[in-house]
Design a protein around this motif. Structure first.
Motif, PDB file in Angstrom:
ATOM      1  N   THR A 132       0.835  -1.201   0.000  1.00  0.00           N
ATOM      2  CA  THR A 132       0.000   0.000   0.000  1.00  0.00           C
ATOM      3  C   THR A 132       0.871   1.253   0.000  1.00  0.00           C
ATOM      4  O   THR A 132       0.663   2.175  -0.797  1.00  0.00           O
ATOM      5  CB  THR A 132      -0.931   0.014   1.225  1.00  0.00           C
ATOM      6  OG1 THR A 132      -1.783  -1.131   1.193  1.00  0.00           O
ATOM      7  CG2 THR A 132      -1.798   1.275   1.238  1.00  0.00           C
ATOM      8  N   ALA A 136       2.020   4.292  -3.372  1.00  0.00           N
ATOM      9  CA  ALA A 136       1.932   5.755  -3.322  1.00  0.00           C
ATOM     10  C   ALA A 136       3.304   6.405  -3.352  1.00  0.00           C
ATOM     11  O   ALA A 136       3.583   7.270  -4.183  1.00  0.00           O
ATOM     12  CB  ALA A 136       1.162   6.180  -2.073  1.00  0.00           C
ATOM     13  N   ASP A 140       4.342   5.882  -7.404  1.00  0.00           N
ATOM     14  CA  ASP A 140       3.683   7.084  -7.918  1.00  0.00           C
ATOM     15  C   ASP A 140       4.504   8.344  -7.642  1.00  0.00           C
ATOM     16  O   ASP A 140       4.984   9.009  -8.565  1.00  0.00           O
ATOM     17  CB  ASP A 140       2.285   7.208  -7.297  1.00  0.00           C
ATOM     18  CG  ASP A 140       1.419   8.251  -7.990  1.00  0.00           C
ATOM     19  OD1 ASP A 140       1.970   9.176  -8.617  1.00  0.00           O
ATOM     20  OD2 ASP A 140       0.181   8.161  -7.893  1.00  0.00           O
ATOM     21  N   PHE A 219       0.860  11.388   3.211  1.00  0.00           N
ATOM     22  CA  PHE A 219       0.304  10.039   3.045  1.00  0.00           C
ATOM     23  C   PHE A 219      -0.648   9.794   4.210  1.00  0.00           C
ATOM     24  O   PHE A 219      -0.236   9.415   5.299  1.00  0.00           O
ATOM     25  CB  PHE A 219       1.455   9.025   3.020  1.00  0.00           C
ATOM     26  CG  PHE A 219       1.039   7.617   2.708  1.00  0.00           C
ATOM     27  CD1 PHE A 219       0.385   7.303   1.523  1.00  0.00           C
ATOM     28  CD2 PHE A 219       1.320   6.585   3.596  1.00  0.00           C
ATOM     29  CE1 PHE A 219       0.017   6.001   1.229  1.00  0.00           C
ATOM     30  CE2 PHE A 219       0.959   5.279   3.322  1.00  0.00           C
ATOM     31  CZ  PHE A 219       0.308   4.990   2.137  1.00  0.00           C
ATOM     32  N   PHE A 241      -1.831  11.846  -0.732  1.00  0.00           N
ATOM     33  CA  PHE A 241      -2.558  10.594  -0.933  1.00  0.00           C
ATOM     34  C   PHE A 241      -3.484  10.394   0.260  1.00  0.00           C
ATOM     35  O   PHE A 241      -3.052  10.500   1.404  1.00  0.00           O
ATOM     36  CB  PHE A 241      -1.588   9.413  -1.018  1.00  0.00           C
ATOM     37  CG  PHE A 241      -0.648   9.467  -2.182  1.00  0.00           C
ATOM     38  CD1 PHE A 241      -1.021   8.958  -3.422  1.00  0.00           C
ATOM     39  CD2 PHE A 241       0.622  10.027  -2.052  1.00  0.00           C
ATOM     40  CE1 PHE A 241      -0.148   9.000  -4.497  1.00  0.00           C
ATOM     41  CE2 PHE A 241       1.491  10.073  -3.125  1.00  0.00           C
ATOM     42  CZ  PHE A 241       1.105   9.564  -4.345  1.00  0.00           C
ATOM     43  N   TYR A 243      -5.820   7.453   1.843  1.00  0.00           N
ATOM     44  CA  TYR A 243      -6.080   6.024   1.657  1.00  0.00           C
ATOM     45  C   TYR A 243      -6.960   5.448   2.754  1.00  0.00           C
ATOM     46  O   TYR A 243      -7.075   4.222   2.907  1.00  0.00           O
ATOM     47  CB  TYR A 243      -4.759   5.251   1.554  1.00  0.00           C
ATOM     48  CG  TYR A 243      -3.918   5.192   2.812  1.00  0.00           C
ATOM     49  CD1 TYR A 243      -3.984   4.087   3.669  1.00  0.00           C
ATOM     50  CD2 TYR A 243      -3.054   6.222   3.156  1.00  0.00           C
ATOM     51  CE1 TYR A 243      -3.220   4.017   4.817  1.00  0.00           C
ATOM     52  CE2 TYR A 243      -2.284   6.158   4.294  1.00  0.00           C
ATOM     53  CZ  TYR A 243      -2.365   5.057   5.121  1.00  0.00           C
ATOM     54  OH  TYR A 243      -1.599   4.987   6.276  1.00  0.00           O
ATOM     55  N   LYS A 266      -4.878  12.639  -4.324  1.00  0.00           N
ATOM     56  CA  LYS A 266      -5.218  11.366  -4.953  1.00  0.00           C
ATOM     57  C   LYS A 266      -5.805  10.394  -3.938  1.00  0.00           C
ATOM     58  O   LYS A 266      -5.241  10.203  -2.855  1.00  0.00           O
ATOM     59  CB  LYS A 266      -3.967  10.720  -5.566  1.00  0.00           C
ATOM     60  CG  LYS A 266      -3.487  11.342  -6.858  1.00  0.00           C
ATOM     61  CD  LYS A 266      -2.411  10.464  -7.495  1.00  0.00           C
ATOM     62  CE  LYS A 266      -2.027  10.974  -8.872  1.00  0.00           C
ATOM     63  NZ  LYS A 266      -1.057  10.065  -9.540  1.00  0.00           N
ATOM     64  N   HIS A 268      -6.188   6.643  -2.856  1.00  0.00           N
ATOM     65  CA  HIS A 268      -5.203   5.572  -3.076  1.00  0.00           C
ATOM     66  C   HIS A 268      -5.627   4.301  -2.366  1.00  0.00           C
ATOM     67  O   HIS A 268      -6.176   4.331  -1.254  1.00  0.00           O
ATOM     68  CB  HIS A 268      -3.839   6.019  -2.532  1.00  0.00           C
ATOM     69  CG  HIS A 268      -2.776   4.964  -2.650  1.00  0.00           C
ATOM     70  ND1 HIS A 268      -2.232   4.575  -3.852  1.00  0.00           N
ATOM     71  CD2 HIS A 268      -2.175   4.192  -1.692  1.00  0.00           C
ATOM     72  CE1 HIS A 268      -1.344   3.622  -3.649  1.00  0.00           C
ATOM     73  NE2 HIS A 268      -1.285   3.371  -2.354  1.00  0.00           N
ATOM     74  N   ASN A 269      -5.405   3.181  -3.016  1.00  0.00           N
ATOM     75  CA  ASN A 269      -5.465   1.889  -2.329  1.00  0.00           C
ATOM     76  C   ASN A 269      -4.508   0.922  -3.007  1.00  0.00           C
ATOM     77  O   ASN A 269      -3.882   1.251  -4.021  1.00  0.00           O
ATOM     78  CB  ASN A 269      -6.904   1.335  -2.232  1.00  0.00           C
ATOM     79  CG  ASN A 269      -7.473   0.919  -3.571  1.00  0.00           C
ATOM     80  OD1 ASN A 269      -6.784   0.359  -4.423  1.00  0.00           O
ATOM     81  ND2 ASN A 269      -8.757   1.167  -3.780  1.00  0.00           N
ATOM     82  N   LEU A 272      -4.251  -0.629  -7.258  1.00  0.00           N
ATOM     83  CA  LEU A 272      -3.538  -0.108  -8.420  1.00  0.00           C
ATOM     84  C   LEU A 272      -2.238  -0.874  -8.645  1.00  0.00           C
ATOM     85  O   LEU A 272      -1.823  -1.111  -9.776  1.00  0.00           O
ATOM     86  CB  LEU A 272      -3.242   1.377  -8.229  1.00  0.00           C
ATOM     87  CG  LEU A 272      -2.646   2.114  -9.436  1.00  0.00           C
ATOM     88  CD1 LEU A 272      -3.665   2.161 -10.582  1.00  0.00           C
ATOM     89  CD2 LEU A 272      -2.222   3.522  -9.047  1.00  0.00           C
ATOM     90  N   THR A 273      -1.606  -1.282  -7.547  1.00  0.00           N
ATOM     91  CA  THR A 273      -0.350  -2.030  -7.629  1.00  0.00           C
ATOM     92  C   THR A 273      -0.590  -3.534  -7.680  1.00  0.00           C
ATOM     93  O   THR A 273      -0.110  -4.228  -8.581  1.00  0.00           O
ATOM     94  CB  THR A 273       0.548  -1.701  -6.429  1.00  0.00           C
ATOM     95  OG1 THR A 273       0.733  -0.289  -6.355  1.00  0.00           O
ATOM     96  CG2 THR A 273       1.901  -2.378  -6.548  1.00  0.00           C
TER      97      THR A 273
END
Length: 329
Positions: A132, A136, A140, A219, A241, A243, A266, A268-269, A272-273
């Motif tokens: 996780t 980010a 990213d 973050f 980010f 999340y 953004k 984020h979770n 995406l990865t």
């Protein structure tokens, strides 16, 4: 037969129950694992409350992470054999699969190598937290030397992973925590700076630490009323980010201030990865490299037994842990 944990309606920890179920054969692209340890995540308590990123289909299982031994493999599975020590990475819907069980079946793509230096309990704790944060910060934002990274709720497992990953990349970490009792532990974990938000004006302190330039990356798993303050301490073209929603209230965004400094927010979770084969492979390799070099380390708050799963969720919701909660099976 195998025991799994299910729930038939949304509610508190007491809705969780143990169900005896027949052990099924894995499908062509599935792997069956005899579980040794389970990593516990905030997402699973939100799932139990039916307050997560997708609606629950009842009766529901749950669980994203595990470590164990391969028990059987599907006909199309390659590179994974019965007897292998493996981990399960979050990369599926809990409507389709879960890890709260003695024997589980998961998709082949969720299986990752077991780090040789880690116990089952340690290995069950690492993938949600590190991947996780990796997605980010490393994938990213590409943090590095000269970057300041602000990490609210820094004593959570993902917060601690973010500290380690940002340090590994050469950035300067600013950990936020509400109370002073976690200050020294966060410093010992590697945070460059720790701000106790119940005692200190964190906006002024971040401005002081960054020499007025602000932090390039925030973050944040909290949101709520402090989010606008976090944006105010971001640098020109900084990125935030978000999340999580631990604050459970409205999160305001100061649009005009963001426009003036050309900042980005953004959502984020991990998906995406972990949901992309190439990105997932790169993330696993990066985390394994960090573990091998001793730059990344699992941090376990407390270990429970499988029979104590209701109590595990009660403990999780007290929000007092430092690091990961793990259940041994």
């Amino acid at each position: 037969m195998s025991r799994i944990v299910q729930f038939s309606k949304a509610g508190g920890p007491e809705v969780l129950s143990f169900i005896d179920t027949a052990v099924r054969a894995p499908g062509p692209t599935e792997v069956r694992v005899r579980v040794k340890a389970i990593g516990i995540n905030r997402a699973e308590s939100m799932w139990r409350l039916d307050d997560y990123i997708e609606p629950v289909k009842f009766p529901a299982g749950l669980g994203y992470e595990a470590a164990g031994v391969v028990d059987a493999v599907g006909s199309d599975v390659e590179g994974i054999a019965v007897g292998d020590d493996v981990n399960v990475m979050p990369s599926f819907s809990m409507n389709d699969y879960g890890t709260y069980g003695e024997i589980i079946v998961v998709p082949e793509h969720a299986i990752v190598p077991h780090p040789k230096s880690l116990s089952y309990a340690q290995a069950a704790s690492i993938w949600m937290m590190f991947v996780t944060a990796y997605g980010a910060l490393i994938e990213d934002a590409k943090v590095g030397a000269g970057d300041f990274v602000v990490i609210p709720a820094a004593s959570s497992s993902v917060g601690l992973a973010a500290i380690q990953l940002a340090n590994f990349a050469g950035a300067t970490t600013i950990a936020l925590t509400r109370t002073a009792d976690k200050r020294q532990t966060l410093l010992g974990t590697g945070a460059t700076h720790v701000i106790v938000t119940d005692e200190t004006d964190f906006v002024g302190e971040i401005e002081r630490i960054t020499g007025g330039q602000g932090a390039r990356v925030v973050f944040d798993p909290v949101g709520g009323p402090n989010f606008a303050k976090l944006i105010s301490v971001m640098s020109f073209q900084g990125i935030a980010f978000i999340y999580g929603a631990l604050a459970q209230g409205p999160t305001e965004i100061p649009v005009l201030k963001m426009i003036a400094k050309m900042q980005t927010v953004k959502a984020h979770n991990i998906w995406l990865t972990s949901g992309d084969p190439a990105r997932r492979k790169a993330a696993v390799e990066y985390v394994l490299k960090g573990l091998e070099q001793g730059k990344l380390k699992p941090i376990i708050d407390r270990e429970f037994q499988f029979d104590d799963m209701v109590e595990v969720h009660r403990y999780l919701e007290q929000n007092g842990q430092f690091g990961k909660i793990v259940v041994n099976v």
